[in-house]
Design a protein around this motif. Sequence first.
Motif, short mmCIF file in Angstrom:
data_model
loop_
_atom_site.label_atom_id
_atom_site.label_comp_id
_atom_site.label_asym_id
_atom_site.label_seq_id
_atom_site.Cartn_x
_atom_site.Cartn_y
_atom_site.Cartn_z
N LEU A 1 -0.34 10.84 -20.62
CA LEU A 1 0.18 9.90 -21.61
C LEU A 1 -0.93 9.11 -22.27
N ALA A 2 -1.93 8.70 -21.49
CA ALA A 2 -3.04 7.93 -22.04
C ALA A 2 -3.80 8.76 -23.08
N LEU A 3 -3.94 10.07 -22.80
CA LEU A 3 -4.61 10.94 -23.76
C LEU A 3 -3.75 11.16 -25.00
N ASP A 4 -2.46 11.32 -24.81
CA ASP A 4 -1.56 11.58 -25.94
C ASP A 4 -1.43 10.37 -26.86
N ILE A 5 -1.33 9.20 -26.25
CA ILE A 5 -1.13 7.98 -27.05
C ILE A 5 -2.41 7.59 -27.78
N GLY A 6 -3.54 7.77 -27.11
CA GLY A 6 -4.82 7.43 -27.73
C GLY A 6 -5.17 5.98 -27.51
N CYS B 1 0.80 -1.22 0.00
CA CYS B 1 0.00 0.00 0.00
C CYS B 1 0.84 1.27 0.00
N PRO B 2 1.82 1.44 0.90
CA PRO B 2 2.61 2.67 0.85
C PRO B 2 3.40 2.81 -0.44
N VAL B 3 3.79 1.68 -1.03
CA VAL B 3 4.48 1.71 -2.33
C VAL B 3 3.55 2.27 -3.39
N CYS B 4 2.30 1.80 -3.36
CA CYS B 4 1.31 2.27 -4.34
C CYS B 4 1.02 3.75 -4.15
N ILE B 5 0.91 4.20 -2.89
CA ILE B 5 0.63 5.61 -2.62
C ILE B 5 1.74 6.48 -3.18
N ASP B 6 3.00 6.07 -2.96
CA ASP B 6 4.12 6.83 -3.50
C ASP B 6 4.09 6.85 -5.03
N PHE B 7 3.78 5.69 -5.62
CA PHE B 7 3.68 5.60 -7.08
C PHE B 7 2.60 6.54 -7.60
N ALA B 8 1.43 6.50 -6.98
CA ALA B 8 0.32 7.34 -7.42
C ALA B 8 0.67 8.82 -7.32
N ASP B 9 1.33 9.18 -6.23
CA ASP B 9 1.70 10.57 -6.02
C ASP B 9 2.62 11.08 -7.13
N GLU B 10 3.48 10.19 -7.61
CA GLU B 10 4.43 10.56 -8.65
C GLU B 10 3.84 10.46 -10.05
N ALA B 11 2.91 9.52 -10.27
CA ALA B 11 2.63 9.10 -11.64
C ALA B 11 1.23 9.36 -12.16
N MET C 1 0.83 12.19 -14.80
CA MET C 1 1.59 11.90 -16.01
C MET C 1 0.96 10.75 -16.80
N LEU C 2 0.49 9.73 -16.09
CA LEU C 2 -0.17 8.61 -16.77
C LEU C 2 -1.44 9.06 -17.49
N ILE D 1 -5.48 -3.12 -19.25
CA ILE D 1 -5.26 -1.77 -19.76
C ILE D 1 -6.55 -0.96 -19.88
N ASN D 2 -7.64 -1.57 -20.31
CA ASN D 2 -8.88 -0.81 -20.51
C ASN D 2 -9.42 -0.28 -19.18
N GLU D 3 -9.47 -1.14 -18.18
CA GLU D 3 -9.98 -0.72 -16.87
C GLU D 3 -9.02 0.26 -16.20
N PHE D 4 -7.72 0.04 -16.39
CA PHE D 4 -6.72 0.93 -15.81
C PHE D 4 -6.88 2.35 -16.34
N VAL D 5 -7.11 2.48 -17.63
CA VAL D 5 -7.30 3.81 -18.23
C VAL D 5 -8.60 4.43 -17.72
N LYS D 6 -9.66 3.62 -17.54
CA LYS D 6 -10.92 4.14 -17.00
C LYS D 6 -10.71 4.70 -15.59
N ILE D 7 -9.89 4.01 -14.81
CA ILE D 7 -9.60 4.48 -13.45
C ILE D 7 -8.88 5.83 -13.51
N LEU D 8 -7.92 5.97 -14.42
CA LEU D 8 -7.17 7.22 -14.55
C LEU D 8 -8.06 8.38 -14.96
N GLN D 9 -9.16 8.08 -15.63
CA GLN D 9 -10.05 9.12 -16.14
C GLN D 9 -11.09 9.59 -15.12
#
Length: 245
Positions: A55-60, A38-48, A51-52, A94-102
Amino acid sequence: MAGEVVMRRRRNQVLPSTKFITMVTRTSRLDYDKLDMCPVCIDFADEAIEMLTELALDIGVLDSCQVLCDALASKTGSQILGVLCQIFCDIEGINEFVKILQKVDLDDIYFCELVKGCPVFDGGDAHITELTISPVSGPRGKREIDFTYMTKNGTGTGQIDIQVITVDKFPVDSRLFNKAGDPGNYSFKFILDTTGDCDPPCEEWQKGNYTLIASVCNGECGSKHPHSAIYDTRSVKFTITGDKN
């Protein structure tokens, strides 16, 4: 036994006076699992997260997690972020991951709960049993804050929020990531630096009355997302009488 709390500036929030509040110790009746992701994920989320999303919007069109995560590693120059992206993305696909980011106003804790990086527990509770500041009245200088809460059922992944309502209304607020905890008592010690030694604009700790507010939250304090709630809040007042003689 010692527990683990990570003090951080929250993403997407302006907390210019976080530096005034420093955690000194945390003690708890029960220890944490040192392998908790969990703390690893929190740090990752804070950084990324931001940007993710860009990137998802730019790549399409994205047909794999690897395309997105390789782009993240390339843009940040961090292979570690790329690897963590792959881990959390592969869990959802990937599909669900992008939905989460949105999702609108996505915060780090809710993101990590959605990608299974942090546990969800909505049956938790917390009651603040102690909040003191010393000295209560006196000149500018360092003040010691003691803070304890107890939980009967345990707590979900969340935050502890320490804020000060100042004379000049300048925001002083520090939020700490608080891992899901078992039933027990949890104690903290903070140092509040009210010396006023900073370069404006900043809190100058004028003479007057102040209010210290502490909150224990499930999820991010103030979040409107699921699995978010304020367990308890308590406040104390203190007075700054001026400069030291």
